[in-house]
Write a protein that holds these residues in place. Structure first.
Motif, PDB file in Angstrom:
ATOM      1  N   ALA A 358       0.867  -1.368  -0.030  1.00 20.86           N
ATOM      2  CA  ALA A 358       0.170  -0.038   0.079  1.00 20.86           C
ATOM      3  C   ALA A 358       0.845   1.336   0.143  1.00 20.86           C
ATOM      4  CB  ALA A 358      -1.063   0.012   1.385  1.00 20.86           C
ATOM      5  N   PRO A 359       0.683   2.176  -0.941  1.00 16.97           N
ATOM      6  CA  PRO A 359       1.563   3.261  -1.087  1.00 16.97           C
ATOM      7  C   PRO A 359       1.066   4.244   0.009  1.00 16.97           C
ATOM      8  CG  PRO A 359       0.035   3.448  -2.835  1.00 16.97           C
ATOM      9  CD  PRO A 359      -0.273   2.119  -1.845  1.00 16.97           C
ATOM     10  N   ALA A 360       1.163   4.053   1.135  1.00 15.78           N
ATOM     11  CA  ALA A 360       0.671   4.837   2.298  1.00 15.78           C
ATOM     12  C   ALA A 360       1.935   5.027   3.526  1.00 15.78           C
ATOM     13  CB  ALA A 360      -0.559   4.494   3.015  1.00 15.78           C
ATOM     14  N   GLY A 361       2.471   6.069   3.640  1.00 13.91           N
ATOM     15  CA  GLY A 361       3.686   6.152   4.436  1.00 13.91           C
ATOM     16  C   GLY A 361       4.400   7.657   4.426  1.00 13.91           C
ATOM     17  N   THR A 362       5.307   7.625   5.477  1.00 17.09           N
ATOM     18  CA  THR A 362       6.062   9.145   5.250  1.00 17.09           C
ATOM     19  C   THR A 362       7.510   8.817   5.333  1.00 17.09           C
ATOM     20  OG1 THR A 362       5.774   9.058   7.570  1.00 17.09           O
ATOM     21  CG2 THR A 362       4.180  10.300   6.332  1.00 17.09           C
ATOM     22  N   PHE A 363       8.191   9.618   4.910  1.00 18.33           N
ATOM     23  CA  PHE A 363       9.797   9.723   4.896  1.00 18.33           C
ATOM     24  C   PHE A 363      10.278  10.765   6.133  1.00 18.33           C
ATOM     25  CE2 PHE A 363       8.918   8.353   0.859  1.00 18.33           C
ATOM     26  CZ  PHE A 363      10.018   7.443   0.426  1.00 18.33           C
ATOM     27  N   GLU A 364      11.265  10.336   6.938  1.00 19.76           N
ATOM     28  CA  GLU A 364      11.661  10.817   7.974  1.00 19.76           C
ATOM     29  C   GLU A 364      13.174  10.835   8.177  1.00 19.76           C
ATOM     30  OE1 GLU A 364      10.053   9.309  11.710  1.00 19.76           O
ATOM     31  OE2 GLU A 364       7.959  10.104  11.201  1.00 19.76           O
ATOM     32  N   GLN A 365      13.627  12.183   8.465  1.00 20.28           N
ATOM     33  CA  GLN A 365      15.102  12.294   8.893  1.00 20.28           C
ATOM     34  C   GLN A 365      15.419  12.653  10.319  1.00 20.28           C
ATOM     35  OE1 GLN A 365      17.274  15.037   6.359  1.00 20.28           O
ATOM     36  NE2 GLN A 365      19.152  14.386   7.212  1.00 20.28           N
ATOM     37  N   ASP A 366      16.028  11.816  11.069  1.00 15.93           N
ATOM     38  CA  ASP A 366      16.228  12.073  12.557  1.00 15.93           C
ATOM     39  C   ASP A 366      14.951  12.127  13.387  1.00 15.93           C
ATOM     40  OD1 ASP A 366      19.086  11.945  12.101  1.00 15.93           O
ATOM     41  OD2 ASP A 366      19.096  14.105  11.541  1.00 15.93           O
ATOM     42  N   GLY A 367      13.916  11.341  13.024  1.00 17.05           N
ATOM     43  CA  GLY A 367      12.687  11.489  13.667  1.00 17.05           C
ATOM     44  C   GLY A 367      11.716  12.575  13.191  1.00 17.05           C
ATOM     45  N   ARG A 368      12.147  13.548  12.157  1.00 14.68           N
ATOM     46  CA  ARG A 368      11.068  14.635  11.546  1.00 14.68           C
ATOM     47  C   ARG A 368      10.737  14.120  10.241  1.00 14.68           C
ATOM     48  NH1 ARG A 368      15.480  17.238  13.885  1.00 14.68           N
ATOM     49  NH2 ARG A 368      16.426  17.668  11.906  1.00 14.68           N
ATOM     50  N   PRO A 369       9.426  14.592   9.800  1.00 12.62           N
ATOM     51  CA  PRO A 369       9.012  14.378   8.473  1.00 12.62           C
ATOM     52  C   PRO A 369       9.808  15.262   7.619  1.00 12.62           C
ATOM     53  CG  PRO A 369       7.172  14.406  10.230  1.00 12.62           C
ATOM     54  CD  PRO A 369       8.245  14.781  10.844  1.00 12.62           C
ATOM     55  N   VAL A 370       9.986  14.487   6.350  1.00  9.87           N
ATOM     56  CA  VAL A 370      10.450  15.529   5.273  1.00  9.87           C
ATOM     57  C   VAL A 370       9.674  15.288   4.167  1.00  9.87           C
ATOM     58  CG1 VAL A 370      12.841  15.109   6.140  1.00  9.87           C
ATOM     59  CG2 VAL A 370      12.006  13.633   4.280  1.00  9.87           C
ATOM     60  N   ARG A 371       9.583  16.421   3.175  1.00 11.47           N
ATOM     61  CA  ARG A 371       9.150  16.327   1.894  1.00 11.47           C
ATOM     62  C   ARG A 371      10.111  15.909   1.064  1.00 11.47           C
ATOM     63  NH1 ARG A 371       7.247  20.479  -1.184  1.00 11.47           N
ATOM     64  NH2 ARG A 371       8.710  21.552  -0.437  1.00 11.47           N
ATOM     65  N   VAL A 372       9.845  14.988   0.142  1.00 15.11           N
ATOM     66  CA  VAL A 372      10.612  14.145  -0.574  1.00 15.11           C
ATOM     67  C   VAL A 372      11.212  15.368  -1.731  1.00 15.11           C
ATOM     68  CG1 VAL A 372      11.029  12.634  -2.657  1.00 15.11           C
ATOM     69  CG2 VAL A 372       9.687  11.982  -0.320  1.00 15.11           C
ATOM     70  N   ALA A 373      10.246  16.128  -2.389  1.00 11.63           N
ATOM     71  CA  ALA A 373      10.523  17.246  -3.406  1.00 11.63           C
ATOM     72  C   ALA A 373      11.668  18.196  -2.916  1.00 11.63           C
ATOM     73  CB  ALA A 373       9.180  18.025  -3.701  1.00 11.63           C
ATOM     74  N   ALA A 374      11.633  18.364  -1.431  1.00 16.31           N
ATOM     75  CA  ALA A 374      12.748  19.265  -0.910  1.00 16.31           C
ATOM     76  C   ALA A 374      14.127  18.610  -0.876  1.00 16.31           C
ATOM     77  CB  ALA A 374      12.081  19.888   0.149  1.00 16.31           C
ATOM     78  N   HIS A 375      14.257  17.267  -1.189  1.00 18.07           N
ATOM     79  CA  HIS A 375      15.472  16.625  -0.946  1.00 18.07           C
ATOM     80  C   HIS A 375      15.865  15.799  -2.545  1.00 18.07           C
ATOM     81  CE1 HIS A 375      15.656  16.537   3.675  1.00 18.07           C
ATOM     82  NE2 HIS A 375      14.399  17.012   3.305  1.00 18.07           N
ATOM     83  N   PRO A 376      16.612  16.562  -3.341  1.00 19.84           N
ATOM     84  CA  PRO A 376      16.762  16.256  -4.631  1.00 19.84           C
ATOM     85  C   PRO A 376      17.430  14.743  -4.759  1.00 19.84           C
ATOM     86  CG  PRO A 376      17.284  18.439  -4.285  1.00 19.84           C
ATOM     87  CD  PRO A 376      16.894  18.098  -3.090  1.00 19.84           C
ATOM     88  N   ALA A 377      18.403  14.775  -3.849  1.00 20.93           N
ATOM     89  CA  ALA A 377      18.885  13.172  -3.995  1.00 20.93           C
ATOM     90  C   ALA A 377      18.132  12.127  -3.551  1.00 20.93           C
ATOM     91  CB  ALA A 377      20.290  13.093  -3.014  1.00 20.93           C
ATOM     92  N   LEU A 378      17.308  12.501  -2.660  1.00 18.80           N
ATOM     93  CA  LEU A 378      16.346  11.463  -2.264  1.00 18.80           C
ATOM     94  C   LEU A 378      15.231  11.104  -3.348  1.00 18.80           C
ATOM     95  CD1 LEU A 378      14.656   9.598  -0.041  1.00 18.80           C
ATOM     96  CD2 LEU A 378      13.794  11.643   0.865  1.00 18.80           C
TER      97      LEU A 378
END
Length: 869
Positions: A358-378
């Protein structure tokens, strides 16, 4: 050992030569036909089971039933035809109930045989033809493509990105990549140059020579295990069988003594035979099978509402006595859906939430949610995983599915979680091969993406993408260290790279993008379910065919730590104490799973085995209770099991254990309540014969009591609520008898009370000049009313529970009122008086009966208090 006997250890051309076949043209048609005649079809032997008539007749195969049938015959010979018909009616009703509840025998073998009913693409005489899989013979050249079910055991000659899902046979959580190179001695799950019958091709194509068909295949070996593995009796059926044998011997001895004593007193043999029949009928608990069946059936219904379908009624109670749960990993404790849990991109590590496809989930860095669009390498790493991909993700029947390799499906899901849409159209591709060891694709817009093992992708890269996506110097050591750290957590790691190019030939030098790490994650509720089982004193052991590192990682996440024992360890011979102490068993074959179940049973444990694959079927059948997965499981596993989980949720096993304990408690309460009636009736008859008195109760009156009082008052025990602390106590010792010493003494005490009340009130009535019919009616009603009072004693075997018991189970009051109404009908209607030789009673007689019943209730409560203190 010849090349044909150990094909995985031999070069493919040598295997072909040993089997007399051509690696390019296959067998000629006439040669194949001759081999088919000689060796037989490529099928598994059909299951043999009892027909419906035999299954019905087997319902009469019980010592207690034999005594009842003999009693019916004796009654008929004495001219007591009504007695004989009623006894036969009781026997037939019990047989019908058992026949209806009995499940299909040996259906697992039929399910296994169905796995080979398919077609195959075969090269014969240089031409490719499609034939039924049953017509394959050793030496046939079979072609495989994605979506095919492997029709026989094959030694692979050539492969092109060939991957095979072998989880049903080996327990491996991801499809096995195939390579035709010869191997040394290795475990079944690691034989990369073999394709096994019944497994599924998930990717690529290949060709192989048939080296085993039918019963000689690996799945045939599982079939043989199934045929030689006997289903064990459940603890309840073992205890009931032992109880039946003891009761039968006691009844026969007492009946013989009664007959002999009466004849010695000079009484007519026919009268003594009537007395012996009355004793046999009175002492046999005819209502016990019906109430046991009803109680188990109520448990089945409650478990069905909690996601567990029970195929064999005694399995309900067995779960309550389970001391060890042996569980498969893939698809049982885990979701059998690869999931990306971590991404390394631009030198930064991100965690990914959500599980399954299921494509439901979030990305986090050091416990804080991140927007994938703001992280070009990711973003570029996720896009590379979606672009360099042959799988397809789609929604179906309310759930998310993949078509293709589960690993690639996990990459599509992680990209979707990051908001990555469709990749640019593909213009060219380099497929993954064992020689190339990477996959690359070219896309519109002039970008090439590549994926593969970390070390191979790093060989193709000159630099790496920084956090902003721009190139910077490649730190190979840091990337390798991070990949090894992921691997130490049993995560499967893939590396990704890109290059600005429109061509794959030659492949340009690449820029390293990042890593995606994935695992088949534990079910979210698995850890709490394992903990609840442990709190209830039930040990949980994971037994899987997967790698030791993967099994250890999953075990640690759900609370199963400690030493990991492998199949190789078991083969080398481990001391029993190490086997008993271990909680995780990895790389275990079907034979070893079966051996572990037997080992735990020999140590005195009651075993529940869970699984979903063909490789689990023998152990499921051997366990005291087999539990199969309903959604993701194979037919073979489901048909071998006693219970099927409709939601594939391990938590349902915890609920089933709770329900099973409640069912056992209710059965014990019923038996403690019901047996005094049978023993008391027997004592009344024996005492009358020893005292050289007339029979105080007739055989037909005994049957009336057994079938009305026991059934009407026994039903509330089937719906009695569970004790609140039922999952905070340890499982009962499987070696203990059905009844404890204290309960046995209580049963004997109540039996003596019934004996005393029957003779005392009967004597009172006879002294007052009552007729024999009136005196016998007094005895029948003493038993009926006292059993009503004793029912309230038995709502709890340890503490008083009168009014609270009625409030929580109002059926007790309904049943008491119903039996009183039935006894009024028995006592006062002319029809019943003619059939059962009863007579009307006055108010004084009823008052004495009720006073006696209340006194008996109070005495039992005092005894309970003394035993509790």
């Amino acid at each position: 050992m010849t090349a044909a006997q150990a094909p995985y250890r031999t070069r493919a051309d040598e295997v072909a030569a040993a089997l007399g076949t051509d690696a390019e043209r296959g067998l000629d048609g006439p040669e194949a036909a001759e081999r088919l005649t000689r060796d037989g079809p490529n099928t598994l032997p059909a299951a043999r089971g009892h027909g419906p008539v035999a299954r019905f007749l087997l319902q009469f195969h019980s010592p207690l039933i034999y005594v009842l049938l003999a009693s019916a015959a004796a009654s008929a010979l004495l001219g007591e035809h009504a007695d004989a018909l009623v006894i036969l009616g009781v026997v037939v009703v019990n047989a019908v109930v058992g026949f209806v509840q009995e499940s299909r025998a040996e259906a697992a073998l039929t399910a296994l045989a169905a796995l080979t009913r398919t077609t195959a693409s075969v090269v014969r005489g240089g031409a490719t033809v499609t034939v039924p899989a049953a017509e394959l013979v050793r030496g046939d050249l079979v072609e495989l493509a994605a979506g095919d079910k492997v029709p026989a055991d094959l030694r692979l000659l050539r492969t092109d990105e060939l991957s095979v899902d072998e989880s049903a046979l080996t327990g491996e959580s991801v499809p096995a990549g195939k390579d035709p190179a010869a191997l040394g001695e290795t475990a079944l799950a690691d034989r990369r140059n073999m394709a096994f019958s019944g497994t599924l091709v998930t990717n690529g194509q290949g060709a192989g020579i048939v080296v085993a068909t039918g019963a000689a295949t690996e799945i045939g070996g599982v079939h043989r295990l199934m045929r030689t593995t006997g289903a064990v009796q459940t603890p309840l059926t073992r205890k009931i069988s032992r109880f039946s044998r003891i009761v039968t011997v006691a009844i026969l001895v007492l009946a013989a003594l009664t007959f002999g004593i009466g004849v010695l007193y000079g009484r007519p043999p026919a009268e003594m035979l009537t007395a012996a029949v009355a004793l046999a009928v009175g002492a046999i608990p005819e209502g016990l099978p019906a109430i046991v069946t009803i109680t188990l059936a109520f448990g089945v219904a409650r478990m069905a509402r909690r996601g567990a379908i029970v195929r064999h009624l005694p399995a309900v109670e067995t779960l309550g006595g389970t001391t060890v749960i042996c569980t498969d990993k893939t698809g049982t404790l885990t979701q059998n859906q690869m999931t990306v849990t971590a991404v390394l991109a631009g030198g930064r590590e991100y965690t990914v939430s959500g599980s399954g496809y299921a494509p439901a989930g979030t990305f986090e860095q050091d416990g804080r949610p991140v927007r994938v669009a703001a992280h070009p390498a990711l973003r570029e790493t996720l896009l590379a995983g979606a672009a360099c991909n042959d799988a397809r993700l789609f929604e179906e029947d309310g759930g998310w599915r993949i078509a293709g390799d589960p690993t690639e499906g996990a990459l599509l899901t992680s990209a979707a979680k990051g908001g990555i849409g469709d990749a640019p159209p593909r213009t060219a591709a380099l497929p993954f091969t064992s020689e190339r060891r990477f996959m690359a694709t070219a896309h519109d817009g002039g970008t090439v993406y590549a994926k593969g093992p970390v070390e191979r992708i790093l060989e193709l890269c000159d630099d790496q993408a920084g956090p902003d996506g721009l190139p910077e110097p490649l730190d190979r050591a840091a990337v390798t260290a991070r990949a090894e750290a992921f691997g130490g957590r049993a995560l499967r790691v893939l590396a990704f790279a890109r290059a600005p190019s429109e061509r794959l030939d030659p492949l340009p030098r690449l820029t390293f993008l990042g890593l995606e790490a994935m695992i088949d994650p534990p079910r979210p509720e698995a850890a709490s379910a394992v903990r609840a089982c442990r709190d209830a004193g039930v040990r949980v052991k994971m037994i899987t065919g997967d790698h030791a590192a993967t099994a250890a990682a999953v075990g640690a996440r759900i609370g199963l730590g400690g030493e990991v024992v492998t199949g190789a360890d078991l083969a080398a011979g481990l001391p029993p104490e190490r086997i008993d102490a271990a909680s995780v068993f990895a790389r275990v074959s079907p034979e070893q799973k079966l051996r572990l179940v037997r080992t735990f049973q020999e140590a005195g444990h009651v075993i529940a085995m869970t699984g979903d694959g063909v490789n689990d079927a023998p152990a499921l059948k051997r366990a005291d209770i087999g539990v199969a997965m309903g959604r993701g499981g194979t037919d073979a596993a489901r048909e071998s099991a006693d219970m099927v989980l409709t939601d594939d949720d391990f938590t349902s096993i915890e609920h089933a254990v709770e329900e099973g304990r409640g069912v056992f408690d209710n059965l014990v309460k019923f038996i403690v309540w019901a047996l005094p009636s049978n023993i008391g009736l027997g004592l009344v008859l024996v005492a009358a014969i020893v005292a050289n008195a007339s029979l105080p109760i007739l055989p037909l009156q005994v049957l009336w009591l057994n079938m009305t009082a026991v059934l009407v008052l026994g039903l509330p025990f089937a719906v009695e609520p569970k004790d609140e602390a039922i999952m905070r106590r340890p499982p009962r010792d499987p070696s203990l008898p059905l009844l404890t010493r204290a309960l046995t003494l209580r049963i004997l005490l109540v039996s003596g009370i019934l004996l005393a009340g029957s003779f005392g009130l009967r004597y009172w009535e006879r002294v007052q000049g009552a007729s024999p019919e009136t005196a016998r009616t007094i005895v029948v009603n003493v038993f009926a009313v006292t059993l009503i009072a004793y029912m309230f004693n038995c709502l709890s075997l340890e503490r008083p529970l009168l009014w609270r018991g009625v409030r929580r189970n109002p059926w007790t009051a309904v049943s008491a009122a119903a039996l009183l109404a039935v006894q009024m009908f028995y006592t006062y209607t002319p029809f019943m008086q003619r059939v059962f030789h009863s007579a009307a009673l006055g108010l004084g007689a009823w008052a004495r009966i009720i006073v006696f019943a209340v006194a008996a209730y109070l005495l039992i409560e005092i005894i309970k208090r003394l035993q509790r203190d």
